[in-house]
Design a protein around this motif. Sequence first.
Motif, PDB file in Angstrom:
ATOM      1  N   GLY A  10      -4.771   6.574   4.025  1.00  0.00           N
ATOM      2  CA  GLY A  10      -4.076   6.134   5.230  1.00  0.00           C
ATOM      3  C   GLY A  10      -4.105   4.618   5.306  1.00  0.00           C
ATOM      4  N   PRO A  11      -3.633   4.037   6.423  1.00  0.00           N
ATOM      5  CA  PRO A  11      -3.613   2.578   6.540  1.00  0.00           C
ATOM      6  C   PRO A  11      -5.011   1.971   6.401  1.00  0.00           C
ATOM      7  N   ARG A  12      -6.012   2.613   7.028  1.00  0.00           N
ATOM      8  CA  ARG A  12      -7.349   2.040   6.989  1.00  0.00           C
ATOM      9  C   ARG A  12      -7.942   2.096   5.583  1.00  0.00           C
ATOM     10  N   SER A  13      -7.833   3.245   4.933  1.00  0.00           N
ATOM     11  CA  SER A  13      -8.420   3.347   3.596  1.00  0.00           C
ATOM     12  C   SER A  13      -7.604   2.536   2.590  1.00  0.00           C
ATOM     13  N   ALA A  14      -6.316   2.325   2.867  1.00  0.00           N
ATOM     14  CA  ALA A  14      -5.523   1.455   1.985  1.00  0.00           C
ATOM     15  C   ALA A  14      -6.042   0.022   2.049  1.00  0.00           C
ATOM     16  N   ARG A  15      -6.435  -0.425   3.247  1.00  0.00           N
ATOM     17  CA  ARG A  15      -7.008  -1.775   3.358  1.00  0.00           C
ATOM     18  C   ARG A  15      -8.313  -1.862   2.596  1.00  0.00           C
ATOM     19  N   GLY A  39      -1.419 -13.683   2.683  1.00  0.00           N
ATOM     20  CA  GLY A  39      -0.089 -13.829   2.128  1.00  0.00           C
ATOM     21  C   GLY A  39       0.621 -12.486   2.056  1.00  0.00           C
ATOM     22  N   PRO A  40       1.966 -12.497   1.953  1.00  0.00           N
ATOM     23  CA  PRO A  40       2.726 -11.244   1.909  1.00  0.00           C
ATOM     24  C   PRO A  40       2.372 -10.391   0.697  1.00  0.00           C
ATOM     25  N   GLU A  41       1.817 -11.002  -0.348  1.00  0.00           N
ATOM     26  CA  GLU A  41       1.475 -10.229  -1.548  1.00  0.00           C
ATOM     27  C   GLU A  41       0.399  -9.197  -1.233  1.00  0.00           C
ATOM     28  N   ILE A  42      -0.612  -9.592  -0.451  1.00  0.00           N
ATOM     29  CA  ILE A  42      -1.689  -8.659  -0.120  1.00  0.00           C
ATOM     30  C   ILE A  42      -1.203  -7.608   0.875  1.00  0.00           C
ATOM     31  N   GLU A  43      -0.396  -8.034   1.847  1.00  0.00           N
ATOM     32  CA  GLU A  43       0.166  -7.077   2.799  1.00  0.00           C
ATOM     33  C   GLU A  43       0.979  -6.013   2.071  1.00  0.00           C
ATOM     34  N   ARG A  44       1.751  -6.448   1.080  1.00  0.00           N
ATOM     35  CA  ARG A  44       2.593  -5.513   0.339  1.00  0.00           C
ATOM     36  C   ARG A  44       1.731  -4.530  -0.461  1.00  0.00           C
ATOM     37  N   LEU A  45       0.652  -5.040  -1.061  1.00  0.00           N
ATOM     38  CA  LEU A  45      -0.259  -4.169  -1.811  1.00  0.00           C
ATOM     39  C   LEU A  45      -0.834  -3.091  -0.886  1.00  0.00           C
ATOM     40  N   ILE A  46      -1.255  -3.512   0.313  1.00  0.00           N
ATOM     41  CA  ILE A  46      -1.813  -2.556   1.270  1.00  0.00           C
ATOM     42  C   ILE A  46      -0.771  -1.512   1.666  1.00  0.00           C
ATOM     43  N   GLU A 102       3.588  -3.663  -9.962  1.00  0.00           N
ATOM     44  CA  GLU A 102       3.931  -5.083  -9.848  1.00  0.00           C
ATOM     45  C   GLU A 102       3.074  -5.778  -8.795  1.00  0.00           C
ATOM     46  N   ALA A 103       2.865  -5.116  -7.654  1.00  0.00           N
ATOM     47  CA  ALA A 103       2.048  -5.715  -6.591  1.00  0.00           C
ATOM     48  C   ALA A 103       0.623  -5.962  -7.082  1.00  0.00           C
ATOM     49  N   MET A 104       0.104  -5.035  -7.894  1.00  0.00           N
ATOM     50  CA  MET A 104      -1.252  -5.199  -8.420  1.00  0.00           C
ATOM     51  C   MET A 104      -1.316  -6.323  -9.444  1.00  0.00           C
ATOM     52  N   THR A 105      -0.285  -6.412 -10.266  1.00  0.00           N
ATOM     53  CA  THR A 105      -0.262  -7.494 -11.256  1.00  0.00           C
ATOM     54  C   THR A 105      -0.223  -8.843 -10.545  1.00  0.00           C
ATOM     55  N   ARG A 115       7.449   9.517  -8.299  1.00  0.00           N
ATOM     56  CA  ARG A 115       8.202   8.516  -7.545  1.00  0.00           C
ATOM     57  C   ARG A 115       8.093   7.179  -8.274  1.00  0.00           C
ATOM     58  N   ARG A 116       8.551   7.192  -9.511  1.00  0.00           N
ATOM     59  CA  ARG A 116       8.365   6.042 -10.376  1.00  0.00           C
ATOM     60  C   ARG A 116       8.998   4.772  -9.807  1.00  0.00           C
ATOM     61  N   GLU A 117      10.267   4.861  -9.406  1.00  0.00           N
ATOM     62  CA  GLU A 117      10.959   3.638  -8.987  1.00  0.00           C
ATOM     63  C   GLU A 117      10.563   3.203  -7.575  1.00  0.00           C
ATOM     64  N   GLN A 118      10.294   4.193  -6.692  1.00  0.00           N
ATOM     65  CA  GLN A 118       9.975   3.841  -5.307  1.00  0.00           C
ATOM     66  C   GLN A 118       8.521   3.439  -5.129  1.00  0.00           C
ATOM     67  N   LEU A 119       7.629   3.944  -5.982  1.00  0.00           N
ATOM     68  CA  LEU A 119       6.210   3.738  -5.725  1.00  0.00           C
ATOM     69  C   LEU A 119       5.444   3.193  -6.933  1.00  0.00           C
ATOM     70  N   LEU A 120       5.561   3.850  -8.075  1.00  0.00           N
ATOM     71  CA  LEU A 120       4.735   3.468  -9.226  1.00  0.00           C
ATOM     72  C   LEU A 120       5.040   2.047  -9.696  1.00  0.00           C
ATOM     73  N   ARG A 121       6.330   1.766  -9.916  1.00  0.00           N
ATOM     74  CA  ARG A 121       6.670   0.459 -10.438  1.00  0.00           C
ATOM     75  C   ARG A 121       6.356  -0.656  -9.428  1.00  0.00           C
ATOM     76  N   PRO A 122       6.747  -0.483  -8.133  1.00  0.00           N
ATOM     77  CA  PRO A 122       6.390  -1.537  -7.157  1.00  0.00           C
ATOM     78  C   PRO A 122       4.887  -1.760  -7.050  1.00  0.00           C
TER      79      PRO A 122
END
Lengths: 201, 201
Positions: free
Chosen positions: B24-29, B7-14, A48-51, A38-45
């Motif tokens: 899951g949501p908890r382990s993602a946090r 910030g939305p950046e951390i929410e998006r990462l989670i 980017e979020a980690m960067t 799921r490169r475009e839906q998951l890997l790339r986003p």
Amino acid sequence: MPKPIAGPEIERLIQLLARLPGLGPRSARRAALQLVKRREQLLRPLAEAMTVAAEEVRLCSNCGNIDTRDPCTICTDPNRDTAVVIVVEDVSDLWALERAKALNARYHVLGGVLSPLDGVGPDDLTVARLVERVAEGGIEELVIAVNATVEGQTTAHYIIDQLADLPVRITRLAHGVPVGGELDYLDEGTLLAAMRTRTRI
Amino acid sequence: MPKPIAGPEIERLIQLLARLPGLGPRSARRAALQLVKRREQLLRPLAEAMTVAAEEVRLCSNCGNIDTRDPCTICTDPNRDTAVVIVVEDVSDLWALERAKALNARYHVLGGVLSPLDGVGPDDLTVARLVERVAEGGIEELVIAVNATVEGQTTAHYIIDQLADLPVRITRLAHGVPVGGELDYLDEGTLLAAMRTRTRI
């Protein structure tokens, strides 16, 4: 030594994923495969979020929370009670209290607890900044919400000592029976505390 | 709607981490917090590994494996038996067989199994390329290592039909009692197969 079955890039991705809490070697492989598929839906986003996080996340210089802003979103939220500060060990505790909508206040993240055995002393925590915040005025109540462990309680006592000369009300979370918990499984200390602070219904 | 706590950046990462299998949501946090805390050792390397993977990982045009090379590391490995090709449904099955050091051969990854209900037909799999590989010559044995499910067996029969005119020996994995398995927990089909193909000790 196993034969190489894929380029070192994929092996490295799997190894790094396996270091995340909650993912072992097997689930890291599954996660890597899912990411690549799921490169475009998951890997790339996610890359980017980690960067973005690696570049922009910092500790709030006021309260020790993590955020991409400093002061953080909570410290600058105009709709919170600024007279109450909740003292927690870690950001994960802050998140847990926020999920519970426990109190619409601000926080102070200690960054750990006193633990001489692990070499954690007062200077490794943000206690000095907490004393400073209280001394600056405007804080009427400090809710000590550290874990109910020996280290947590030691840390709480240390904080209370440091604040002895300042006019602030210090409270702590109530002990008692967890909601939905069964008495039979609770330790005696908790049951004793719950009985002593029983409330009228 | 919950208040913003970061910030939305951390929410998006989670949110993105929570979409990984096994989190899951908890382990993602918890994972997000761990990443932010170990920025140089974990977050930045993982962000880079994912960016590299997003740019460079591709399907091997010969066998359907994923790799940063095309043809892939396995197809170009000079120390493998090129006369035997193991046919698997998915890359995860390839990895499992490699971990087991099952056979030092090459692979063909179908990319799924025939499943009319899910709209998966022959053109969605790499069967045509497999027939092409066999027709090119040099392959003496094809080990069909698809899952022992109805769809897997249907796919196996379809492949055998397609290869009917080509001089290749087609085999499949043995059925039997899993090593370390208890008879009491095995289904009757497996026990029957294990009894029919019993071997002399």
